[in-house]
Write an enzyme that holds these catalytic residues in place. Structure first.
Site, PDB file in Angstrom:
ATOM      1  N   GLU A   1       9.381 -16.956  -7.234  1.00 25.08           N
ATOM      2  CA  GLU A   1       8.604 -15.840  -7.022  1.00 25.08           C
ATOM      3  C   GLU A   1       8.469 -15.014  -8.425  1.00 25.08           C
ATOM      4  O   GLU A   1       7.587 -14.508  -8.545  1.00 25.08           O
ATOM      5  CB  GLU A   1       9.196 -14.676  -5.941  1.00 25.08           C
TER       6      GLU A   1
ATOM      7  N   CYS B   1       0.821  -1.099   0.018  1.00 28.65           N
ATOM      8  CA  CYS B   1       0.155   0.198  -0.096  1.00 28.65           C
ATOM      9  C   CYS B   1       0.877   1.439  -0.048  1.00 28.65           C
ATOM     10  O   CYS B   1       2.041   1.220   0.719  1.00 28.65           O
ATOM     11  CB  CYS B   1      -1.133   0.015   1.384  1.00 28.65           C
TER      12      CYS B   1
ATOM     13  N   LYS C   1      14.114 -16.876  -6.269  1.00 34.59           N
ATOM     14  CA  LYS C   1      14.006 -16.321  -7.450  1.00 34.59           C
ATOM     15  C   LYS C   1      13.208 -16.736  -8.313  1.00 34.59           C
ATOM     16  O   LYS C   1      12.116 -16.190  -9.078  1.00 34.59           O
ATOM     17  CB  LYS C   1      15.456 -15.952  -8.169  1.00 34.59           C
TER      18      LYS C   1
ATOM     19  N   LYS D   1       6.958  -5.186  -3.176  1.00 32.44           N
ATOM     20  CA  LYS D   1       8.349  -4.647  -3.003  1.00 32.44           C
ATOM     21  C   LYS D   1       8.679  -4.484  -1.644  1.00 32.44           C
ATOM     22  O   LYS D   1       9.686  -4.969  -1.035  1.00 32.44           O
ATOM     23  CB  LYS D   1       8.686  -3.544  -4.131  1.00 32.44           C
TER      24      LYS D   1
ATOM     25  N   ASN E   1      -2.701   2.546   5.476  1.00 32.61           N
ATOM     26  CA  ASN E   1      -1.815   1.346   5.176  1.00 32.61           C
ATOM     27  C   ASN E   1      -1.507   0.484   6.441  1.00 32.61           C
ATOM     28  O   ASN E   1      -1.453   1.081   7.449  1.00 32.61           O
ATOM     29  CB  ASN E   1      -0.229   1.985   4.983  1.00 32.61           C
ATOM     30  N   GLY E   2      -1.623  -0.786   6.520  1.00 34.41           N
ATOM     31  CA  GLY E   2      -1.445  -1.504   7.867  1.00 34.41           C
ATOM     32  C   GLY E   2      -2.695  -2.421   8.016  1.00 34.41           C
ATOM     33  O   GLY E   2      -3.559  -2.508   7.216  1.00 34.41           O
TER      34      GLY E   2
ATOM     35  N   TRP F   1      -2.897  -2.697  -1.455  1.00 31.28           N
ATOM     36  CA  TRP F   1      -2.395  -4.321  -1.430  1.00 31.28           C
ATOM     37  C   TRP F   1      -3.462  -4.999  -0.603  1.00 31.28           C
ATOM     38  O   TRP F   1      -3.199  -5.059   0.596  1.00 31.28           O
ATOM     39  CB  TRP F   1      -0.917  -4.285  -1.078  1.00 31.28           C
TER      40      TRP F   1
ATOM     41  N   HIS G   1      18.140 -37.873   2.485  1.00 31.21           N
ATOM     42  CA  HIS G   1      17.325 -37.750   3.749  1.00 31.21           C
ATOM     43  C   HIS G   1      15.809 -37.644   3.460  1.00 31.21           C
ATOM     44  O   HIS G   1      15.031 -37.267   4.403  1.00 31.21           O
ATOM     45  CB  HIS G   1      18.073 -36.985   4.811  1.00 31.21           C
TER      46      HIS G   1
ATOM     47  N   ARG H   1       5.844  -1.000  -6.008  1.00 28.95           N
ATOM     48  CA  ARG H   1       5.975  -1.609  -4.637  1.00 28.95           C
ATOM     49  C   ARG H   1       4.956  -2.758  -4.968  1.00 28.95           C
ATOM     50  O   ARG H   1       4.644  -3.635  -3.889  1.00 28.95           O
ATOM     51  CB  ARG H   1       5.542  -0.675  -3.524  1.00 28.95           C
TER      52      ARG H   1
ATOM     53  N   GLU I   1      18.468 -18.656  -2.332  1.00 25.23           N
ATOM     54  CA  GLU I   1      17.919 -17.606  -2.934  1.00 25.23           C
ATOM     55  C   GLU I   1      17.753 -17.880  -4.303  1.00 25.23           C
ATOM     56  O   GLU I   1      16.797 -17.237  -5.003  1.00 25.23           O
ATOM     57  CB  GLU I   1      19.339 -16.813  -3.057  1.00 25.23           C
TER      58      GLU I   1
HETATM   59  O1  M6R Z   1      13.352  -4.617   1.877  1.00 24.30           O
HETATM   60  P1  M6R Z   1      13.721  -6.242   2.500  1.00 24.30           P
HETATM   61  O2  M6R Z   1      14.945  -6.485   2.253  1.00 24.30           O
HETATM   62  O3  M6R Z   1      13.521  -6.166   4.192  1.00 24.30           O
HETATM   63  O4  M6R Z   1      12.544  -7.216   1.977  1.00 24.30           O
HETATM   64  C1  M6R Z   1      12.740  -8.521   2.559  1.00 24.30           C
HETATM   65  C2  M6R Z   1      11.900  -9.258   1.552  1.00 24.30           C
HETATM   66  O5  M6R Z   1      10.521  -9.025   1.646  1.00 24.30           O
HETATM   67  C3  M6R Z   1      12.363  -9.439   0.299  1.00 24.30           C
HETATM   68  O6  M6R Z   1      13.874  -9.886   0.298  1.00 24.30           O
HETATM   69  C4  M6R Z   1      11.817 -10.438  -0.544  1.00 24.30           C
HETATM   70  O7  M6R Z   1      11.991 -11.673  -0.219  1.00 24.30           O
HETATM   71  C5  M6R Z   1      12.244 -10.108  -1.939  1.00 24.30           C
HETATM   72  N1  M6R Z   1      10.785 -10.184  -3.108  1.00 24.30           N
HETATM   73  C6  M6R Z   1      12.704 -11.389  -2.693  1.00 24.30           C
HETATM   74  O8  M6R Z   1      13.210 -11.167  -3.975  1.00 24.30           O
END
Ligand code: M6R
Length: 605
Positions: free
Chosen positions: A485, A2, A482, A600, A99-100, A74, A501, A27, A478
């Site tokens: 997502e 948001c 990637k 974001k 927001n929140g 959002w 395992h 965002r 990671e």
């Molecule tokens: O702004 P931040 O680094 O605190 O955000 C943390 C996560 O939300 C962020 O890294 C998220 O996992 C990304 N979309 C990953 O690509």
């Protein structure tokens, strides 16, 4: 997630509000809206499409006004439909954006229904609008101050009332809100970025603050209701739109910006000095005997990588925990801990809450590693180290991650030196390796055509496994994050030794297994794990250091990494995984920069 923009001016403010929403678009959001005060009542436009659609609507309907608020939503409570989009009205007198999350919205809703308020949305936000309306006696500032006393949860709000046509009131608790100061006009936003082009002078509101904006004046009261003077900060860095240049998506651009971002993040000095982390760092570093790292998502994986560095270089015990778990766990505080929070945005609600929780438990020494110098996290910590990734637009974190790794390596080397484990020659070697990183990264980026060829295969898969060992296990995590997502392919990462395992049961000819294979002490063990996969028909896609002697054969595809990079190898090995996810997502035609359901900056818990 948001976004809020608000303004009081002596000109039609709608274009400024829409431009602010545009700047916050990256965002992530699923609906948007704007409301102005005109002709003695609030008028609004809302859309479940993009901000461009909202812009068209306001032009067609000639929505204009000197006082207004706007929002990108959002969805949390209630589906992303027009009725739930903000601004939310109360009795056609008051408009509010939020927001929140309000945790006690059900009891407030029952109470307000008892007073005759009708609820027309499924949002938690509507209770705030009606609550403020019910308390309004001709002074919006007073009504908001009274209302927020009754709210539990997190909020940043902006409100306007038809009887005060030149006033916008804001309040924050747990979600960011900044005031932008203009000449004969004033602004409010959830992020200073939204106001670039309108002002460079900001007040970053503190927790519990309520503010009142009129044309000539900004008034701020703290959580106890006392009028306070907050520091005005000048931030010019937000100006200018971010251009895509020759790239297809911001994610691709940001992957290719990594040599520059890393070069900018590496400290200028040829030595590792505590002062890199702030004036109080020398004292703080002398008083600690362990680290507690708190973060979310990709930032958590940079913390996991750092654990290997901190324990092997600085010999300092390090615990890494997901922020959303730590904040609700009964943990044992250790006054000798350095609590490190890692975040691109510095506004992630779970990480901020975990930091505050750690502080409330008595942790005195705190350090933020962050990409936004004006963020709440940097303001809340004793020490900080800023990464210089530059603005990251793609939801998938790339250059933020690799610059965090640089910062954390510098932290490990600094603590190692202070604790007598890094002598002058080792220090010089680390500095040399850091300085060479941008060039090494450029060679890795040159692998893109080979990775594009692989991505064709990947785009037809629905599952993938990622394997790594030691320092490169977090890199496998990671890589899997990637891929899932942005391409929506189900991906899991395992330390390769863990395969037998359980996860080996998933391996068939249909399962691609991506393996991160640096030439380190675990290479022979990793090769055995790869054999286990091949023996079950699994197809291996290996990123191997050039000196590993792993060669392509039936069912084993190899891309050679140009250089073997020792302890800093994770910073290079993650880059082909970013490219693999990116090109696979492109082949599948997903919305790479704004993947479904994601935002974001995650400012709600
Ligand atoms: O702004 P931040 O680094 O605190 O955000 C943390 C996560 O939300 C962020 O890294 C998220 O996992 C990304 N979309 C990953 O690509």
């Amino acid at each position: 997630m948001c976004g809020i923009v608000g303004a009081v001016a002596q000109r039609n403010i709608v274009p400024v509000l829409i431009e602010g929403l545009r700047r916050l678009e990256y965002r992530g959001y699923d609906s948007c809206g704007v409301a102005v005060l005109a002709g003695g009542e609030p008028h609004r436009a809302r859309s479940v499409a993009r901000v461009a659609d909202l812009d068209e609507q306001v032009r067609e309907t000639h929505l204009e006004g000197f006082t207004g608020i706007a929002h990108t939503r959002w969805a949390t409570h209630g589906a992303p439909v027009t009725n739930n989009a903000h601004p939310i009205f109360s009795r056609n007198a008051l408009a509010l954006v939020h927001n929140g999350i309000i945790e006690n919205y059900e009891s407030l809703r029952d109470m307000l229904r008892g007073k005759g308020y009708e609820f027309v949305s499924q949002t938690d936000t509507e209770v705030i609008a009606h609550l403020i309306h019910s308390l309004y006696r001709g002074d919006l500032f007073a009504a908001v101050r009274e209302a927020v006393q009754q709210l539990h949860g997190a909020y940043a709000i902006a409100v306007e009332h038809k009887d005060q046509p030149d006033t916008v009131v804001g309040a924050r608790q747990g979600s960011p809100l900044v005031v932008g100061l203009g000449e004969g006009e004033n602004f409010l936003a959830s992020d200073a970025l939204a106001l670039a082009g309108s002002t460079e002078h900001f007040i970053f509101l503190e927790e519990g603050d309520v503010c009142e904006l009129t044309l000539e004046r900004v008034r701020v009261a703290d959580r106890d209701g006392n009028d306070v003077e907050r520091e005005v900060r000048t931030v010019a860095a937000y100006g200018g739109a971010v251009e895509l240049g020759p790239y297809r998506h911001f994610m691709q651009k940001e992957i290719f910006e990594q040599p520059r971002a890393i070069g900018d993040t590496i400290p200028q000095a040829d030595s590792f000095d505590a002062s890199l982390f702030g004036d109080a760092a020398a004292t703080a570093f002398g008083e600690i005997d362990n680290l507690l790292i708190l973060a979310c998502g990709t930032s958590y994986y940079s913390g996991l990588t750092a654990k290997y560095w901190l324990e092997s270089i600085a010999k300092i015990p390090t615990q890494v925990e997901i922020a959303s778990e730590y904040r609700y766990r009964d943990s044992v505080p250790n006054p000798k801990s350095l609590v490190v929070v890692i975040s691109q945005s510095g506004e992630t609600a779970d990480t901020l809450a975990a930091l505050k929780h750690a502080q409330s438990l008595g942790h005195k020494h705190t350090l933020s590693i962050c990409n936004v110098g004006t963020s709440a996290m940097v303001r809340l910590t004793e020490l900080s180290f800023l990464t210089h990734a530059g603005r990251e637009i793609g939801v998938a974190s790339t250059k933020a991650f690799t610059t965090q790794l640089v910062a954390l390596f510098v932290l490990a080397a600094t603590l190692g030196k202070l604790r007598g484990h890094v002598d002058a020659s080792l220090e010089a070697q680390y500095v040399r390796q850091l300085r060479h990183l941008p060039a090494a990264l450029n060679s890795v980026l040159a692998l893109e055509p080979q990775i594009i060829a692989w991505s064709e295969d990947f785009s037809r898969k629905e599952n993938a496994l990622f394997l790594g060992r030691g320092l490169h296990y977090p890199i496998a995590l990671e890589g899997a994050l990637k891929l899932k997502e942005i391409s929506y392919i189900h991906a899991e990462a395992y330390p390769a030794g863990e395969l037998k395992h359980g996860p080996l049961a998933l391996v068939t000819e249909a399962m691609p297994v991506v393996t991160v294979a640096p030439n380190d002490t675990l290479l022979e063990k990793l090769k055995s794990n790869m054999q286990e996969v091949r023996a079950r028909g699994g197809e291996l896609y290996v990123f191997a250091d050039s000196d590993t002697r792993i060669v392509s054969e039936e069912g084993l595809h190899v891309i050679r990494m140009p250089e073997h990079y020792g302890l800093l190898s994770p910073i290079l090995h993650v880059v082909p995984l970013q490219l693999l996810a990116y090109h696979t997502a492109c082949s599948r035609g997903t919305d790479v920069d704004k993947p479904r359901n994601l935002a974001k900056s995650v400012t709600v818990e």
